[in-house]
Write a protein that holds these residues in place. Structure first.
Motif, PDB file in Angstrom:
ATOM      1  N   ASP A  39       0.844  -1.191   0.000  1.00  0.00           N
ATOM      2  CA  ASP A  39       0.000   0.000   0.000  1.00  0.00           C
ATOM      3  C   ASP A  39       0.881   1.243   0.000  1.00  0.00           C
ATOM      4  O   ASP A  39       1.833   1.343   0.779  1.00  0.00           O
ATOM      5  CB  ASP A  39      -0.908   0.025   1.227  1.00  0.00           C
ATOM      6  N   VAL A  40       0.541   2.183  -0.858  1.00  0.00           N
ATOM      7  CA  VAL A  40       1.274   3.448  -0.939  1.00  0.00           C
ATOM      8  C   VAL A  40       0.358   4.553  -0.434  1.00  0.00           C
ATOM      9  O   VAL A  40      -0.711   4.799  -0.996  1.00  0.00           O
ATOM     10  CB  VAL A  40       1.720   3.744  -2.393  1.00  0.00           C
ATOM     11  N   ASN A  41       0.747   5.209   0.652  1.00  0.00           N
ATOM     12  CA  ASN A  41      -0.101   6.205   1.296  1.00  0.00           C
ATOM     13  C   ASN A  41       0.597   7.557   1.337  1.00  0.00           C
ATOM     14  O   ASN A  41       1.829   7.640   1.408  1.00  0.00           O
ATOM     15  CB  ASN A  41      -0.432   5.781   2.732  1.00  0.00           C
ATOM     16  N   VAL A  42      -0.205   8.607   1.301  1.00  0.00           N
ATOM     17  CA  VAL A  42       0.343   9.959   1.420  1.00  0.00           C
ATOM     18  C   VAL A  42      -0.711  10.847   2.073  1.00  0.00           C
ATOM     19  O   VAL A  42      -1.905  10.712   1.810  1.00  0.00           O
ATOM     20  CB  VAL A  42       0.760  10.524   0.041  1.00  0.00           C
ATOM     21  N   GLN A  43      -0.271  11.702   2.961  1.00  0.00           N
ATOM     22  CA  GLN A  43      -1.158  12.674   3.594  1.00  0.00           C
ATOM     23  C   GLN A  43      -0.880  14.041   2.981  1.00  0.00           C
ATOM     24  O   GLN A  43       0.228  14.576   3.125  1.00  0.00           O
ATOM     25  CB  GLN A  43      -0.916  12.722   5.111  1.00  0.00           C
ATOM     26  N   ILE A  44      -1.863  14.592   2.262  1.00  0.00           N
ATOM     27  CA  ILE A  44      -1.688  15.875   1.591  1.00  0.00           C
ATOM     28  C   ILE A  44      -2.472  16.932   2.354  1.00  0.00           C
ATOM     29  O   ILE A  44      -3.699  16.852   2.461  1.00  0.00           O
ATOM     30  CB  ILE A  44      -2.152  15.804   0.127  1.00  0.00           C
ATOM     31  N   ALA A  45      -1.790  17.888   2.902  1.00  0.00           N
ATOM     32  CA  ALA A  45      -2.416  18.945   3.693  1.00  0.00           C
ATOM     33  C   ALA A  45      -3.136  19.923   2.777  1.00  0.00           C
ATOM     34  O   ALA A  45      -2.746  20.112   1.617  1.00  0.00           O
ATOM     35  CB  ALA A  45      -1.356  19.689   4.509  1.00  0.00           C
ATOM     36  N   PRO A  46      -4.220  20.521   3.249  1.00  0.00           N
ATOM     37  CA  PRO A  46      -4.904  21.517   2.427  1.00  0.00           C
ATOM     38  C   PRO A  46      -4.011  22.715   2.145  1.00  0.00           C
ATOM     39  O   PRO A  46      -3.147  23.064   2.950  1.00  0.00           O
ATOM     40  CB  PRO A  46      -6.118  21.920   3.279  1.00  0.00           C
ATOM     41  N   VAL A  47      -4.222  23.296   0.989  1.00  0.00           N
ATOM     42  CA  VAL A  47      -3.444  24.463   0.599  1.00  0.00           C
ATOM     43  C   VAL A  47      -4.003  25.696   1.300  1.00  0.00           C
ATOM     44  O   VAL A  47      -5.211  25.947   1.280  1.00  0.00           O
ATOM     45  CB  VAL A  47      -3.489  24.661  -0.933  1.00  0.00           C
ATOM     46  N   ASP A  48      -3.132  26.438   1.950  1.00  0.00           N
ATOM     47  CA  ASP A  48      -3.566  27.687   2.566  1.00  0.00           C
ATOM     48  C   ASP A  48      -3.911  28.688   1.478  1.00  0.00           C
ATOM     49  O   ASP A  48      -3.140  28.888   0.539  1.00  0.00           O
ATOM     50  CB  ASP A  48      -2.460  28.257   3.461  1.00  0.00           C
ATOM     51  N   GLY A  49      -5.062  29.267   1.581  1.00  0.00           N
ATOM     52  CA  GLY A  49      -5.484  30.209   0.553  1.00  0.00           C
ATOM     53  C   GLY A  49      -6.660  31.026   1.023  1.00  0.00           C
ATOM     54  O   GLY A  49      -7.027  31.006   2.207  1.00  0.00           O
ATOM     55  N   PRO A  50      -7.282  31.727   0.122  1.00  0.00           N
ATOM     56  CA  PRO A  50      -8.368  32.619   0.507  1.00  0.00           C
ATOM     57  C   PRO A  50      -9.681  31.909   0.819  1.00  0.00           C
ATOM     58  O   PRO A  50     -10.632  32.540   1.248  1.00  0.00           O
ATOM     59  CB  PRO A  50      -8.526  33.505  -0.735  1.00  0.00           C
ATOM     60  N   GLY A  51      -9.758  30.598   0.627  1.00  0.00           N
ATOM     61  CA  GLY A  51     -10.994  29.877   0.862  1.00  0.00           C
ATOM     62  C   GLY A  51     -11.953  30.004  -0.316  1.00  0.00           C
ATOM     63  O   GLY A  51     -11.662  30.665  -1.316  1.00  0.00           O
ATOM     64  N   SER A  52     -13.107  29.359  -0.205  1.00  0.00           N
ATOM     65  CA  SER A  52     -14.046  29.363  -1.318  1.00  0.00           C
ATOM     66  C   SER A  52     -15.462  29.131  -0.820  1.00  0.00           C
ATOM     67  O   SER A  52     -15.687  28.671   0.308  1.00  0.00           O
ATOM     68  CB  SER A  52     -13.666  28.288  -2.335  1.00  0.00           C
ATOM     69  N   LEU A  53     -16.410  29.435  -1.678  1.00  0.00           N
ATOM     70  CA  LEU A  53     -17.821  29.155  -1.457  1.00  0.00           C
ATOM     71  C   LEU A  53     -18.186  28.002  -2.378  1.00  0.00           C
ATOM     72  O   LEU A  53     -17.949  28.085  -3.588  1.00  0.00           O
ATOM     73  CB  LEU A  53     -18.650  30.403  -1.782  1.00  0.00           C
ATOM     74  N   SER A  54     -18.743  26.917  -1.828  1.00  0.00           N
ATOM     75  CA  SER A  54     -18.960  25.721  -2.647  1.00  0.00           C
ATOM     76  C   SER A  54     -20.276  25.039  -2.303  1.00  0.00           C
ATOM     77  O   SER A  54     -20.863  25.253  -1.237  1.00  0.00           O
ATOM     78  CB  SER A  54     -17.801  24.732  -2.467  1.00  0.00           C
TER      79      SER A  54
END
Length: 214
Positions: A39-54
Motif C-alpha cells: 500500500d502506498v499512502n500519502v497525507q496531503i495537507a490543504p493548501v492555505d489560501g483565501p478559501g471558497s464558497l462551494s
C-alpha cells in the motif's frame, strides 16, 4: 515482464558462463512464484489560501413513489431531495460587502417509454432547512406547487426556483458557522392518463453569489 536495459545486461553477464543452448526451437518462460501487495499512502495537507464558497449534494438520485393524491383525476408521486450543503471557507474579511448567496433548482422534462414525456411544471418541491446557523440570515425558499395544483405558485420547477439563501454572506460567517444544509420534499403530479413506465428527469442545483444593487 519488462526489465530495463541495464538489468538485462547484468542478467546476461551473470548467466553467460552457465548458459547451455539445448536447441534453436526451445521456448523460454517464467513461472510466477507469488505476489505481495504494498500500500502506498500519502497525507496531503490543504493548501492555505483565501478559501471558497462551494456546493455539495449528498447523493446523485432521488426516487419518487406513488401516494394518495386526494383527487380522482390526479396521480401523485412523492420523494425527497438529497441533502444540499453550502460551505464557505473564506475569512470574513475576504468576503466583499453587500453580498448574498442562494441555491436554486431547475428540472428538465421527464422522459419515459416510447418517447413519452412529462413536462417539468408537473414537479414541485417544499424546501426545508436542516442547519441554518444562529444568525437568522439563512432562509428556505417558498413551496413550489405543480401545474396540477392551483394558485400563483403552481408553476413547477420549470425555471430556477429558490431552495435556500443567506441574506448576507459575511454576516452568516460571523455567526461562527461555515456550512448550512437543506433538502426538499419533492412531488410529481400527473393526470390519470399518463403513460405507465419508468421516467427520469435531471434536477440541476446551482449556487450563486450576488451583490445587492441600490
Amino acid at each position: 515482464m519488462k526489465f530495463s536495459k541495464g538489468a538485462v545486461a547484468r542478467i546476461a553477464v551473470a548467466a553467460a558462463g552457465g548458459l547451455v543452448l539445448v536447441g534453436t526451437a526451445g521456448a523460454a518462460f517464467a513461472a510466477e512464484v507469488g505476489d505481495e501487495n504494498v500500500d502506498v499512502n500519502v497525507q496531503i495537507a490543504p493548501v492555505d489560501g483565501p478559501g471558497s464558497l462551494s456546493l455539495t449534494v449528498a447523493g446523485t438520485s432521488a426516487t419518487l413513489t406513488e401516494s394518495p393524491s386526494g383527487d380522482a383525476e390526479v396521480r401523485q408521486f412523492d420523494g425527497a431531495l438529497p441533502t444540499v450543503t453550502v460551505t464557505d471557507t473564506r475569512d470574513v474579511a475576504d468576503i466583499p460587502a453587500e453580498r448574498y448567496w442562494y441555491v436554486v433548482g431547475q428540472a428538465s422534462a421527464f422522459t419515459g417509454p416510447g418517447g413519452a414525456t412529462i413536462s417539468p411544471d408537473h414537479l414541485g418541491w417544499t424546501p426545508n432547512l436542516l442547519n441554518e446557523g444562529d444568525t437568522g440570515l439563512v432562509a428556505e425558499g417558498d413551496e413550489v406547487q405543480t401545474s396540477e395544483d392551483t394558485g400563483d405558485d403552481a408553476v413547477g420547477l420549470v425555471d430556477q426556483e429558490l431552495l435556500y439563501t443567506a441574506l448576507d454572506s459575511a454576516a452568516v460567517k460571523e455567526g461562527g458557522e461555515s456550512s448550512w444544509t437543506a433538502n426538499a420534499a419533492l412531488v410529481l403530479k400527473t393526470d390519470t392518463g399518463v403513460t405507465p413506465g419508468a421516467y427520469s428527469s435531471t434536477l440541476t442545483l446551482s449556487l450563486f453569489e450576488d451583490a445587492y444593487t441600490p
